[in-house]
Design an enzyme around this catalytic site. Structure first.
Site, mmCIF file in Angstrom:
data_model
loop_
_atom_site.group_PDB
_atom_site.id
_atom_site.type_symbol
_atom_site.label_atom_id
_atom_site.label_comp_id
_atom_site.label_asym_id
_atom_site.label_seq_id
_atom_site.Cartn_x
_atom_site.Cartn_y
_atom_site.Cartn_z
ATOM 1 N N GLU A 194 0.832 -1.204 0.000
ATOM 2 C CA GLU A 194 0.000 0.000 0.000
ATOM 3 C C GLU A 194 0.865 1.251 0.000
ATOM 4 O OE1 GLU A 194 -2.236 3.436 1.718
ATOM 5 O OE2 GLU A 194 -0.435 2.489 2.450
ATOM 6 N N GLU A 195 1.927 1.207 0.795
ATOM 7 C CA GLU A 195 2.742 2.408 1.009
ATOM 8 C C GLU A 195 3.513 2.845 -0.235
ATOM 9 O OE1 GLU A 195 2.415 4.266 3.469
ATOM 10 O OE2 GLU A 195 1.851 3.109 5.234
HETATM 11 CO CO CO Z 1 1.176 4.926 5.675
HETATM 12 ZN ZN ZN Z 2 -1.571 3.280 5.940
#
Ligand code: CO
Ligand code: ZN
Length: 329
Positions: A194-195
């Protein structure tokens, strides 16, 4: 209800920087297996916990990766150079400790000419305690990743740790799964990467094809001295996402979430996070589009080793996700 504080301590202290989520995935799996009909890992590495039902396909996503650094070079004196994995603020990096997957700890130093407000990352280095390239290469290699070292502190109402972004969200999903009672077809997904751009959520949503989706992540707050204006505060309850940099949430979902919170006396607040995105942004744009919302845990000092959250808020997020997942659509 589970012992959320103990769960959070264990989850946050595992190092799993984006692209290297093996350890956190291994840890989470046995927690969700007892409550699901099937649990599997997909090609990119998402952990999918499926609890079958006859109703709508409901997907909840919480990313299990965390920000960190990746080694790009080791010089003759044994100092490593690095690139960011995820949104690092270089202002906060100098003199921090980072921990590699093999347990090696490094200290981030700054070149003399880099002691200013926001040093360039190229002027920072990692001191491994090695005095030569050969010695450093016995400890780490190019491509190795390291996470912040940031021990877990329980202050009663609040907790402080690295990686509350987003192990707090993972804890919410695990706790919800352990007690949810829904007719819906539930897919609880612990996403990867996600990051670095909401990558795992994208492929997970494509294969699951949910009717409704909710991303559970953390949000900044506006409740510290001189903070940028933002309505979210620590201890104010579950944050119902209206918008962030990646998404404008589906208005039906937002409305239903607020109704659900009111009906069940769950404390909530409304979130507009000007910077930063979440898995909600990727899921919403999958295939022909997915009705998507977000539930967020308010966290101070996001992307630092001292992220701070309220246990009551985390419990409110879990209560809201549970009641919401039990809705008929
Ligand atoms: Co984050
Ligand atoms: Zn996050």
């Amino acid at each position: 209800m589970m012992n959320i504080i103990k769960l959070l301590e264990d989850l946050t202290q595992i190092n799993s920087v984006s692209g290297n989520e093996t350890d956190i995935r291994k840890y989470i799996r046995p927690f969700v297996e007892p409550y699901c009909d099937e649990v599997y890992t997909d090609a990119i590495g998402n952990l999918v916990a499926h609890k079958k039902g006859v109703g709508k396909k409901f997907m909840a996503a919480a990313h299990m990766d965390e920000i960190g650094i990746i080694v790009t070079d080791i010089d003759d004196k044994g100092f490593a150079r690095f690139s960011p994995i995820g949104g690092l603020n270089t202002r906060n990096l100098v003199n921090l400790r980072v921990c590699f997957a093999n347990g090696i700890t490094g200290v981030i130093g700054a070149q003399e000419d880099a002691f200013k407000e926001k040093p360039e990352i190229s002027k920072l280095y990692i001191d491994l305690g090695a005095d030569s390239k050969e010695m450093a290469e016995k400890l780490i290699n190019i491509g190795d990743t390291a996470a912040f070292a940031g021990g877990f502190i329980n202050r009663g109402d609040t907790v402080v740790s690295k990686a509350l972004d987003n192990r707090a969200g993972c804890a919410v999903l695990i706790d919800t799964l352990s007690r949810v009672n829904s007719k819906n077809d539930l897919y609880f997904v612990f996403t990867v990467q996600e990051e670095v751009g909401l990558r795992g959520a994208k492929t997970a949503a494509f294969s699951i094809e949910p009717d409704i989706a909710v991303a559970v992540d953390v949000t900044d707050t506006g409740d510290t001295p001189d903070a940028p204006v933002m309505a979210v505060k620590l201890g104010g309850g579950a944050a119902v996402k209206v918008m962030d940099h990646s998404v404008i949430c589906d208005s039906d979902i937002r409305t239903k979430m607020i109704e659900t919170a009111k009906k069940n006396n769950i404390p909530y607040q409304l979130e507009i996070m000007p910077d930063g995105g979440t898995d909600a942004g990727a899921v919403q744009l999958t295939r022909a589009g997915v009705k998507t919302g977000g539930i967020s845990v308010p966290v101070r000092y996001v992307h630092s080793p001292s992220e701070t959250a309220s246990i009551k808020d985390i419990e409110a997020c879990s209560a809201l996700l549970k009641s919401f997942a039990e809705q008929e659509w």
